[in-house]
Design a protein around this motif. Structure first.
Motif, PDB file in Angstrom:
ATOM      1  N   HIS A 194       0.824  -1.213   0.000  1.00 36.46           N
ATOM      2  CA  HIS A 194       0.000   0.000   0.000  1.00 36.46           C
ATOM      3  C   HIS A 194       0.859   1.265   0.000  1.00 36.46           C
ATOM      4  O   HIS A 194       0.572   2.221  -0.733  1.00 36.46           O
ATOM      5  CB  HIS A 194      -0.913  -0.018   1.234  1.00 36.46           C
ATOM      6  N   HIS A 253       3.653   9.374   5.149  1.00 33.45           N
ATOM      7  CA  HIS A 253       2.622   8.339   5.109  1.00 33.45           C
ATOM      8  C   HIS A 253       3.242   6.969   5.372  1.00 33.45           C
ATOM      9  O   HIS A 253       2.737   6.176   6.166  1.00 33.45           O
ATOM     10  CB  HIS A 253       1.943   8.375   3.732  1.00 33.45           C
ATOM     11  N   SER A 293      -6.326   2.176  -0.053  1.00 33.35           N
ATOM     12  CA  SER A 293      -6.918   1.976   1.275  1.00 33.35           C
ATOM     13  C   SER A 293      -8.319   2.570   1.341  1.00 33.35           C
ATOM     14  O   SER A 293      -9.310   1.841   1.406  1.00 33.35           O
ATOM     15  CB  SER A 293      -6.021   2.602   2.343  1.00 33.35           C
ATOM     16  N   HIS A 352       2.679   4.067   8.443  1.00 32.20           N
ATOM     17  CA  HIS A 352       2.434   2.625   8.280  1.00 32.20           C
ATOM     18  C   HIS A 352       3.522   1.787   8.945  1.00 32.20           C
ATOM     19  O   HIS A 352       3.271   0.643   9.328  1.00 32.20           O
ATOM     20  CB  HIS A 352       2.301   2.283   6.794  1.00 32.20           C
TER      21      HIS A 352
END
Ligand SMILES: [Fe+2]
Length: 421
Positions: free
Chosen positions: A73, A164, A103, A168
């Motif tokens: 992702h 980002h 997502s 994660h």
């Protein structure tokens, strides 16, 4: 693989850390951004390295995602938001991946159901590694080949992509810990891991003067849009806890019947605690009369001196009522930490505040898919401040706003208290 403790030490700033924007001469900007890109991408792989392909596929609950999915992702994010708009000749690695690894970006197209991410056995871990390598090469080529103006247009997307991916990286650890906690053998992610030490001693609380203060992003370095606009808030006189609430203090709450006394609980909290059978923080187990807790090193005795972790907002709120104090607002937390009043503000546990996660005055989400990043979640969640033992290096700052639902407790979440005269 280097021990997790090696990077936990790096992750745990003694004070706020800030990743500055990189105001460098043009000839150094390319090298700096290439270095930043490689550092973050390598950290993801380092966190995944102890996990077998079987570990990487597991999704132990709808809120958690498989490690393999996180790896893919974060890669899709760069492909979708950086390469496709900014590299006209870019050839998509696999057209199916946008569906599998988007997502929640509605504007970016249809996507696989979140609770079913654990069913994506294909592509396998090797194919995801190839996807990451393909993307790394394409991004590095884009940075390398960009003239000054092109780099100016790439950098804002590159920077949000890196931040980002760091978010994660934290989720990779919280999610695998939840999965391992469901395994009767309580596997260790890293047998050498240990909880960072908390500070002790000194005054229990510090005075916070009632006054008008400015909070929010104050310029310099990266921030997410939800940290702006900077604005003024009026605080009341208070005393804010210097220390995080500890396991020892939580054991006293339990011994005094804290989980059995409905008058201490919000209605929704009591209903959740009853439905879930909560009698202790998340991952705690009573074994032969002793409390153990599931950690990244497997099951370990609960350390009374350590910060309590894996408590929900509901539990944090009940504890505050039990003590006769309150959870701070996010503004109180931010002002206090900017004044240097808080010990262990960063790097151990995120700290629940009693502030609803909502827009700062005048906030507008950006147009387009990236505007979905933060703004559309601004309802029904609570703000957490600080950072945790799993937060990557350079991802902590005074104005950072994390947010989760009040029943969530699989993140590294704890609390400190405030009281009013
Ligand atoms: Fe994401």
């Amino acid at each position: 693989m280097a021990s997790l403790n090696t990077f936990v030490r790096q992750l745990r700033p003694d004070r706020e850390e800030r990743r500055e924007s990189i105001p460098l001469p043009d000839e150094q900007r390319h090298a700096s951004w290439l270095s930043a890109f490689r550092t973050v991408r390598n950290e993801t792989e380092r966190r995944a390295a102890p996990l077998s392909p079987e570990d990487q596929i597991i999704q132990s609950m709808p809120d958690a995602s498989p490690a393999k999915w996180h790896r893919a992702h974060t890669t899709w994010f760069f492909e979708q938001f950086l390469l496709r708009p900014h590299r006209p000749g870019y050839k998509t690695f696999d057209p199916c991946f946008a569906y599998l690894f988007n997502s929640y970006y509605v504007a970016a197209g249809p996507r696989h159901e979140r609770p079913k991410r654990g069913l994506i056995t294909r592509p396998d871990a090797h194919e995801v590694a190839a996807y990451r390598a393909h993307m790394d090469a394409a991004i590095e080529e884009a940075i390398d080949g960009a003239d000054a103006a092109s780099l100016d247009s790439l950098v804002p997307i590159l920077e949000i992509g890196l931040n980002h991916e760091q978010q994660h990286q934290e989720l990779m650890l919280t999610d695998i810990l939840h999965a391992f906690s469901q395994n009767p053998t309580a596997p260790a992610y890293d047998p050498d891991w240990h909880l960072p030490a908390t500070s002790h001693g000194g005054p229990d609380s510090a005075p916070l003067e009632g006054e008008i203060y400015a909070i929010g992003y104050d310029g310099g370095g990266f921030s997410f849009d939800n940290e702006s606009p900077r604005h003024e808030v009026l605080l009341q006189d208070s005393r804010i806890g210097r220390h995080l609430v500890t396991n020892g203090e939580w054991l006293e709450f339990m011994a005094q019947g804290g989980y059995a006394e409905p008058s201490l609980w919000l209605s929704d909290g009591w209903a959740t605690a009853q439905a879930e059978g909560w009698t202790a923080p998340g991952y705690w187990r009573l074994v032969d009369g002793a409390w153990l807790t599931m950690t990244l090193a497997g099951l370990r005795p609960v350390d009374p001196a350590a910060a309590v972790c894996h408590v929900s907002y509901y539990e944090a709120d009940a504890y505050a009522r039990f003590i006769g104090k309150h959870l701070p607002t996010e503004a109180e937390w931010e002002v206090a930490t900017r004044q240097g009043l808080l010990d262990d503000a960063f790097g151990i546990v995120w700290q629940w505040t009693r502030s609803a996660y909502s827009a700062y005055p005048g906030y507008r989400a950006a147009p387009g898919a990236l505007g979905e990043y933060n703004g559309k979640f601004m309802v029904n969640q609570l703000v957490l401040r600080g950072s945790s033992l799993a937060t990557p290096d350079g991802h902590s700052r005074h104005s950072y706003r994390n947010f989760f639902y009040p029943y969530h407790r699989w993140q590294f979440t704890g609390l400190r208290l405030v009281e009013y005269p």
